[in-house]
Design a protein around this motif. Structure first.
Motif, PDB file in Angstrom:
ATOM      1  N   LEU A 133      35.468  43.235  32.561  1.00  0.00           N
ATOM      2  CA  LEU A 133      35.262  41.851  32.993  1.00  0.00           C
ATOM      3  C   LEU A 133      34.677  41.807  34.402  1.00  0.00           C
ATOM      4  O   LEU A 133      33.802  40.981  34.687  1.00  0.00           O
ATOM      5  CB  LEU A 133      36.558  41.058  32.915  1.00  0.00           C
ATOM      6  N   VAL A 134      35.127  42.677  35.282  1.00  0.00           N
ATOM      7  CA  VAL A 134      34.557  42.758  36.632  1.00  0.00           C
ATOM      8  C   VAL A 134      33.071  43.094  36.538  1.00  0.00           C
ATOM      9  O   VAL A 134      32.236  42.486  37.208  1.00  0.00           O
ATOM     10  CB  VAL A 134      35.318  43.793  37.497  1.00  0.00           C
TER      11      VAL A 134
ATOM     12  N   ARG B 155      31.056  42.574  33.954  1.00  0.00           N
ATOM     13  CA  ARG B 155      30.348  41.445  33.343  1.00  0.00           C
ATOM     14  C   ARG B 155      30.133  40.330  34.374  1.00  0.00           C
ATOM     15  O   ARG B 155      29.092  39.698  34.398  1.00  0.00           O
ATOM     16  CB  ARG B 155      31.141  40.955  32.138  1.00  0.00           C
ATOM     17  N   ARG B 156      31.117  40.093  35.233  1.00  0.00           N
ATOM     18  CA  ARG B 156      30.986  39.048  36.261  1.00  0.00           C
ATOM     19  C   ARG B 156      29.871  39.376  37.245  1.00  0.00           C
ATOM     20  O   ARG B 156      29.210  38.477  37.751  1.00  0.00           O
ATOM     21  CB  ARG B 156      32.323  38.863  36.981  1.00  0.00           C
ATOM     22  N   LYS B 157      29.643  40.640  37.500  1.00  0.00           N
ATOM     23  CA  LYS B 157      28.565  41.054  38.397  1.00  0.00           C
ATOM     24  C   LYS B 157      27.189  40.828  37.764  1.00  0.00           C
ATOM     25  O   LYS B 157      26.179  40.807  38.466  1.00  0.00           O
ATOM     26  CB  LYS B 157      28.721  42.526  38.771  1.00  0.00           C
TER      27      LYS B 157
ATOM     28  N   MET C 190      26.249  38.102  36.185  1.00  0.00           N
ATOM     29  CA  MET C 190      26.139  36.669  35.898  1.00  0.00           C
ATOM     30  C   MET C 190      24.707  36.151  36.002  1.00  0.00           C
ATOM     31  O   MET C 190      24.291  35.326  35.193  1.00  0.00           O
ATOM     32  CB  MET C 190      27.059  35.881  36.830  1.00  0.00           C
TER      33      MET C 190
ATOM     34  N   VAL D 212      33.625  35.853  31.134  1.00  0.00           N
ATOM     35  CA  VAL D 212      33.691  36.078  32.584  1.00  0.00           C
ATOM     36  C   VAL D 212      34.779  35.225  33.231  1.00  0.00           C
ATOM     37  O   VAL D 212      35.250  35.534  34.317  1.00  0.00           O
ATOM     38  CB  VAL D 212      32.336  35.836  33.297  1.00  0.00           C
ATOM     39  N   PHE D 213      35.185  34.150  32.564  1.00  0.00           N
ATOM     40  CA  PHE D 213      36.230  33.275  33.087  1.00  0.00           C
ATOM     41  C   PHE D 213      37.621  33.599  32.530  1.00  0.00           C
ATOM     42  O   PHE D 213      38.568  32.866  32.785  1.00  0.00           O
ATOM     43  CB  PHE D 213      35.898  31.801  32.806  1.00  0.00           C
TER      44      PHE D 213
ATOM     45  N   GLY E 147      40.872  32.872  34.334  1.00  0.00           N
ATOM     46  CA  GLY E 147      40.435  32.132  35.512  1.00  0.00           C
ATOM     47  C   GLY E 147      40.822  30.667  35.512  1.00  0.00           C
ATOM     48  O   GLY E 147      40.563  29.970  36.485  1.00  0.00           O
TER      49      GLY E 147
ATOM     50  N   TRP F 236      38.679  33.196  42.632  1.00  0.00           N
ATOM     51  CA  TRP F 236      37.593  34.134  42.362  1.00  0.00           C
ATOM     52  C   TRP F 236      36.508  33.557  41.462  1.00  0.00           C
ATOM     53  O   TRP F 236      35.414  34.113  41.362  1.00  0.00           O
ATOM     54  CB  TRP F 236      38.131  35.446  41.792  1.00  0.00           C
ATOM     55  N   THR F 237      36.768  32.441  40.797  1.00  0.00           N
ATOM     56  CA  THR F 237      35.774  31.847  39.889  1.00  0.00           C
ATOM     57  C   THR F 237      34.717  31.021  40.624  1.00  0.00           C
ATOM     58  O   THR F 237      33.683  30.700  40.038  1.00  0.00           O
ATOM     59  CB  THR F 237      36.446  30.931  38.847  1.00  0.00           C
TER      60      THR F 237
ATOM     61  N   LEU G 123      31.079  32.210  40.580  1.00  0.00           N
ATOM     62  CA  LEU G 123      30.510  32.095  39.235  1.00  0.00           C
ATOM     63  C   LEU G 123      30.140  30.645  38.930  1.00  0.00           C
ATOM     64  O   LEU G 123      29.074  30.365  38.361  1.00  0.00           O
ATOM     65  CB  LEU G 123      31.508  32.600  38.185  1.00  0.00           C
TER      66      LEU G 123
END
Length: 186
Positions: A35-36, A38-40, A42, A59-60, A63, A98-99, A102
């Motif tokens: 998930l970390v 995948r968030r990178k 975005m 990614v959420f 969250g 942290w969201t 995003l």
């Protein structure tokens, strides 16, 4: 509670996406790590918001904290073209700090706020244990209904169209991922 065909179709795809991310080929639990990663990605993933929202919505994961279950249940009853504005959901959920980065990336996208609403709904369904259990039971019930002679033909047509649309959307997303260099999910 009534779940729209749109969210019913996305539910299993979202659950499967999280399941695919959870373990590596050796059975090691690596969901948080993936998930970390995948968030990178975005900036790249925003191109998939409309065709494969379930692949981006992960990614959420973890969250959201839901504060108005009634508002979220109402959201699940709506079709994709009748979703409430993202800002109108502010009373129904809180987002982890942290969201924020995003969300800012997504709000710059034409479909970003629509997608945020979809992502909240998918995560809400994922966090309700009765939905996960009901999903399996409802799918079996629908299969049983389709086998029966007294099933409403109009209902079959609507379900078939919804299923076909979901399949087409999923195939388009998979094709796009292959074009980007990813392996096709089996």
């Amino acid at each position: 509670m009534n779940i729209s065909p749109y969210f019913r179709n996305l539910r299993s795809a979202y659950f499967a996406e999280l399941d695919d991310l959870t373990f590596d080929s050796e059975g090691v639990h690596i969901l948080d790590k993936r998930l970390v990663q995948r968030r990178k990605e975005m900036e790249f993933l925003v191109h998939m918001l409309e065709i494969s929202p379930e692949m981006v919505a992960v990614v959420f994961h973890k969250g959201f904290r839901f504060t108005s279950l009634a508002a979220m249940d109402d959201l699940l009853s709506r079709d994709s073209d009748a979703l409430p504005e993202w800002d109108s959901l502010s009373h129904a959920l809180e987002m982890a700090p942290w969201t924020q980065a995003l969300v800012q990336v997504l709000q710059k996208q034409p479909m970003g706020e629509w997608f945020l609403t979809v992502a909240a709904a998918l995560e809400y369904m994922y966090n309700k244990p009765e939905h996960a259990q009901a999903a399996q039971g409802q799918d079996e019930e629908e299969d049983d209904e389709q086998d029966g002679d007294d099933h409403d033909a109009d209902h079959d047509g609507a379900e078939d169209a919804d299923e076909k649309e979901a399949r087409t959307r999923e195939e388009a997303g998979a094709d796009w991922m292959v074009e980007q260099g990813f392996d096709r999910k089996e």
